[in-house]
Design a protein around this motif. Structure first.
Motif, PDB file in Angstrom:
ATOM      1  N   ILE A  81       9.354   5.016  13.221  1.00 22.52           N
ATOM      2  CA  ILE A  81       9.574   3.881  12.302  1.00 22.52           C
ATOM      3  C   ILE A  81       8.285   3.334  11.706  1.00 22.52           C
ATOM      4  N   ALA A  82       7.140   3.732  12.246  1.00 22.36           N
ATOM      5  CA  ALA A  82       5.842   3.245  11.773  1.00 22.36           C
ATOM      6  C   ALA A  82       5.449   3.930  10.473  1.00 22.36           C
ATOM      7  N   PRO A  83       4.474   3.378   9.741  1.00 25.41           N
ATOM      8  CA  PRO A  83       3.955   4.064   8.560  1.00 25.41           C
ATOM      9  C   PRO A  83       3.558   5.504   8.890  1.00 25.41           C
ATOM     10  N   LYS A  84       3.848   6.405   7.971  1.00 25.40           N
ATOM     11  CA  LYS A  84       3.635   7.832   8.192  1.00 25.40           C
ATOM     12  C   LYS A  84       2.176   8.136   8.524  1.00 25.40           C
ATOM     13  N   GLY A  85       1.977   8.961   9.556  1.00 20.49           N
ATOM     14  CA  GLY A  85       0.623   9.355   9.949  1.00 20.49           C
ATOM     15  C   GLY A  85       0.173   8.750  11.259  1.00 20.49           C
ATOM     16  N   LEU A  86       0.862   7.713  11.695  1.00 19.96           N
ATOM     17  CA  LEU A  86       0.565   7.121  13.007  1.00 19.96           C
ATOM     18  C   LEU A  86       1.357   7.892  14.057  1.00 19.96           C
ATOM     19  N   ARG A  87       0.663   8.649  14.886  1.00 21.27           N
ATOM     20  CA  ARG A  87       1.339   9.616  15.762  1.00 21.27           C
ATOM     21  C   ARG A  87       1.110   9.371  17.252  1.00 21.27           C
ATOM     22  N   LYS A  88       0.187   8.481  17.601  1.00 15.76           N
ATOM     23  CA  LYS A  88      -0.155   8.270  18.998  1.00 15.76           C
ATOM     24  C   LYS A  88       0.010   6.798  19.365  1.00 15.76           C
ATOM     25  N   VAL A  89       0.433   6.549  20.616  1.00 14.75           N
ATOM     26  CA  VAL A  89       0.732   5.182  21.064  1.00 14.75           C
ATOM     27  C   VAL A  89      -0.018   4.882  22.351  1.00 14.75           C
ATOM     28  N   PHE A  90      -0.708   3.741  22.367  1.00 17.63           N
ATOM     29  CA  PHE A  90      -1.406   3.278  23.576  1.00 17.63           C
ATOM     30  C   PHE A  90      -0.844   1.901  23.924  1.00 17.63           C
ATOM     31  N   TYR A  91      -0.285   1.759  25.115  1.00 12.42           N
ATOM     32  CA  TYR A  91       0.388   0.518  25.505  1.00 12.42           C
ATOM     33  C   TYR A  91      -0.561  -0.499  26.147  1.00 12.42           C
ATOM     34  N   GLY A 225       4.946  -7.959  12.245  1.00 11.95           N
ATOM     35  CA  GLY A 225       5.792  -6.812  12.540  1.00 11.95           C
ATOM     36  C   GLY A 225       7.215  -7.173  12.923  1.00 11.95           C
ATOM     37  N   PHE A 226       8.060  -6.164  12.963  1.00  8.70           N
ATOM     38  CA  PHE A 226       9.455  -6.270  13.397  1.00  8.70           C
ATOM     39  C   PHE A 226      10.265  -7.249  12.546  1.00  8.70           C
ATOM     40  N   GLY A 227      10.161  -7.027  11.229  1.00  9.88           N
ATOM     41  CA  GLY A 227      11.052  -7.683  10.283  1.00  9.88           C
ATOM     42  C   GLY A 227      10.616  -9.000   9.718  1.00  9.88           C
ATOM     43  N   ARG A 228       9.533  -9.554  10.169  1.00 10.32           N
ATOM     44  CA  ARG A 228       9.173 -10.913   9.762  1.00 10.32           C
ATOM     45  C   ARG A 228       8.887 -11.063   8.274  1.00 10.32           C
ATOM     46  N   THR A 229       8.423  -9.996   7.628  1.00 10.37           N
ATOM     47  CA  THR A 229       8.133 -10.082   6.193  1.00 10.37           C
ATOM     48  C   THR A 229       9.257  -9.494   5.343  1.00 10.37           C
ATOM     49  N   GLY A 230      10.335  -9.049   5.991  1.00 11.87           N
ATOM     50  CA  GLY A 230      11.453  -8.468   5.261  1.00 11.87           C
ATOM     51  C   GLY A 230      11.550  -6.962   5.417  1.00 11.87           C
ATOM     52  N   LYS A 231      10.459  -6.319   5.777  1.00 10.99           N
ATOM     53  CA  LYS A 231      10.446  -4.909   6.151  1.00 10.99           C
ATOM     54  C   LYS A 231      10.059  -4.820   7.620  1.00 10.99           C
ATOM     55  N   MET A 232      10.250  -3.646   8.227  1.00 12.67           N
ATOM     56  CA  MET A 232       9.924  -3.526   9.643  1.00 12.67           C
ATOM     57  C   MET A 232       8.458  -3.886   9.894  1.00 12.67           C
ATOM     58  N   HIS A 237       5.222  -2.727   2.690  1.00  7.18           N
ATOM     59  CA  HIS A 237       5.442  -3.318   1.366  1.00  7.18           C
ATOM     60  C   HIS A 237       4.560  -2.667   0.311  1.00  7.18           C
ATOM     61  N   GLU A 238       3.375  -2.191   0.707  1.00  2.00           N
ATOM     62  CA  GLU A 238       2.451  -1.595  -0.263  1.00  2.00           C
ATOM     63  C   GLU A 238       2.109  -0.148   0.077  1.00  2.00           C
ATOM     64  N   GLY A 239       2.975   0.485   0.865  1.00  2.00           N
ATOM     65  CA  GLY A 239       2.798   1.893   1.164  1.00  2.00           C
ATOM     66  C   GLY A 239       1.508   2.231   1.871  1.00  2.00           C
ATOM     67  N   VAL A 240       1.065   1.358   2.747  1.00  2.00           N
ATOM     68  CA  VAL A 240      -0.219   1.528   3.434  1.00  2.00           C
ATOM     69  C   VAL A 240      -0.012   2.066   4.846  1.00  2.00           C
ATOM     70  N   THR A 241      -0.771   3.113   5.198  1.00  2.00           N
ATOM     71  CA  THR A 241      -0.859   3.567   6.578  1.00  2.00           C
ATOM     72  C   THR A 241      -2.246   3.219   7.092  1.00  2.00           C
ATOM     73  N   PRO A 242      -2.360   2.269   8.013  1.00  2.00           N
ATOM     74  CA  PRO A 242      -3.669   1.955   8.592  1.00  2.00           C
ATOM     75  C   PRO A 242      -4.056   3.023   9.601  1.00  2.00           C
ATOM     76  N   ASP A 243      -5.291   2.978  10.054  1.00  2.00           N
ATOM     77  CA  ASP A 243      -5.727   3.895  11.113  1.00  2.00           C
ATOM     78  C   ASP A 243      -5.274   3.399  12.478  1.00  2.00           C
TER      79      ASP A 243
END
Length: 410
Positions: A81-91, A225-232, A237-243
């Motif tokens: 569900i994250a912006p495309k390109g984010l592939r790894k998760v650290f909890y 995150g999680f819907g607060r701005t209207g998108k997940m 909203h601006e098609g941005v994938t951060p690092d």
């Protein structure tokens, strides 16, 4: 603290839906989502059931050298569900640590990959990223951060807001880009600064500049995150994938502490070395990837899908935007700011008069709980609130501002 000691604290005993009940049986609307975390309401049947099911299997097992089923399933879901390109998760377990982890990863990545000049972190004016010292280092709100200045590392704060910050970053990167490790920001809305909303296009331009100059972008979506701005996620909203994408607050629907720092394959590969080189990421929390928290987070995301939370939110956002205009009828209101389901009503007056705190305290007689940011009244109810309930929240806030201004003038 003197005010706290003199007061009679409100003690919450139970909750259901968007309402809280205190030990005396009084009921209050949770207008601030228990500090921006509650998404679908308290005691949601699906999340409750998921926790009960998980507690019968496993409550905790370390993620240091091991993993657990809910943590794996949640990581997979977050990546999808994250912006495309984010592939790894650290909890981790809260917003401050999610950002601090990103900061440490950024710094070590450049050291690991022999770009040792890249050590400087850049942040926005009036930024807020948490209360641990690393997160405070990239904070720019004197009220929260000034006292710790001698404890924290030096960073670079951009001037101004919106397009002025873009211009400042462009100049900075042209002059010193080879020494800049990352830009840290809260996309679209700077929450703790009083719900400062960005002009359209600013986020996209900041992303373009960081990519051009080989600088990492850390997006702190703990609040947005999680819907607060209207998108997940606000970045979408601006098609941005951060690092780096830092998540917390609403990730479990307001049930349990959990945070996640998402990043790219590129960053992951920057730590992929033989044991003898000792270039692993030496960071871990005891309750990292806690199975109960991850189970709650999975159930939270399932509710988003099953109940079509985001599509149902759209008319509520429109209603909120239309209704907020009435606050300009109050002479005591300086400005109203809103993006999605995040809103701030800024009141006139000196901070020492505590008008924001007085309005929120007075709201309790209307059966509403809000928490201000200085003179800014923050409206951030659960996404599950109905339009009728939202209407009541707005009218109660309006009346409470009227009440307090009359008392002050009197």
């Amino acid at each position: 603290m003197k005010d706290w000691i003199k007061s009679d604290p409100l003690i919450i005993d139970s909750a259901e839906g968007i309402y809280l009940k205190d030990i005396d049986g009084n009921i209050y609307m949770d207008g601030v989502s228990s500090l921006w975390v509650n998404v679908h309401g308290h005691r949601h049947p699906h999340i409750d059931a998921a926790l009960k099911e998980q507690i019968n299997k496993l409550s905790h097992s370390t993620l240091l050298g091991l993993s657990n089923t809910p943590a794996i399933k949640l990581a997979d879901r977050l990546v999808k569900i994250a912006p495309k390109g984010l592939r790894k998760v650290f909890y981790s377990d809260n917003g401050s640590t999610a950002v601090e982890i990103a900061i440490k990863m950024v710094y070590q990545y450049w050291q690991n990959t022999r770009e040792k000049k890249k050590t400087k972190l850049v942040h926005l004016a009036n930024s807020y990223h948490g209360d641990t010292l690393g997160s405070v280092s990239v904070g720019g709100i004197d009220l929260f951060h000034k006292v710790y200045r001698k404890l924290i590392f030096k960073t670079i704060a951009l001037k101004g807001h919106g397009w002025e910050a873009v211009e400042d970053l462009e100049k900075l990167l042209k002059a010193r880009g080879d020494s800049i490790a990352a830009l840290v920001l809260e996309p679209l809305v700077q929450g703790a600064a009083g719900m400062l909303v960005w002009p359209e296009g600013v986020l996209r331009k900041l992303r373009d500049l960081t990519q051009k100059h080989n600088v990492f972008l850390i997006a702190d979506e703990v609040a947005t995150g999680f819907g607060r701005t209207g998108k997940m996620f606000a970045c979408q909203h601006e098609g941005v994938t951060p690092d780096f994408l830092c998540l917390a607050k609403g990730i479990t629907g307001g049930y349990l502490p959990l945070a996640a720092t998402l990043t790219t394959q590129r960053v992951f590969d920057g730590f992929l070395f033989d044991y003898k080189e000792q270039k692993t990421f030496f960071h871990g929390h005891t309750y990292t990837g806690n199975p109960l928290a991850c189970a709650a987070a999975l159930a939270n995301l399932e509710v988003f899908q099953k109940e079509r939370t985001l599509s149902k939110l759209a008319p509520k956002i429109k209603f909120l935007a239309k209704s907020l205009k009435m606050f300009y009828n109050l002479p005591s209101v300086a400005e109203v700011r809103q993006r999605g389901f995040m809103a701030g009503i800024e009141l006139k007056g000196h901070l020492e008069n505590r008008i924001g705190a007085k309005v929120c305290q007075n709201l309790r007689k209307y059966g509403v709980i809000l928490r201000p940011l200085g003179n800014v009244i923050v409206l951030m109810p659960p996404l599950s609130i109905s339009i009728d309930e939202l209407d009541y929240l707005l009218m109660a806030t309006y009346r409470s501002i009227e009440d307090c201004v009359i008392k002050t003038q009197g």
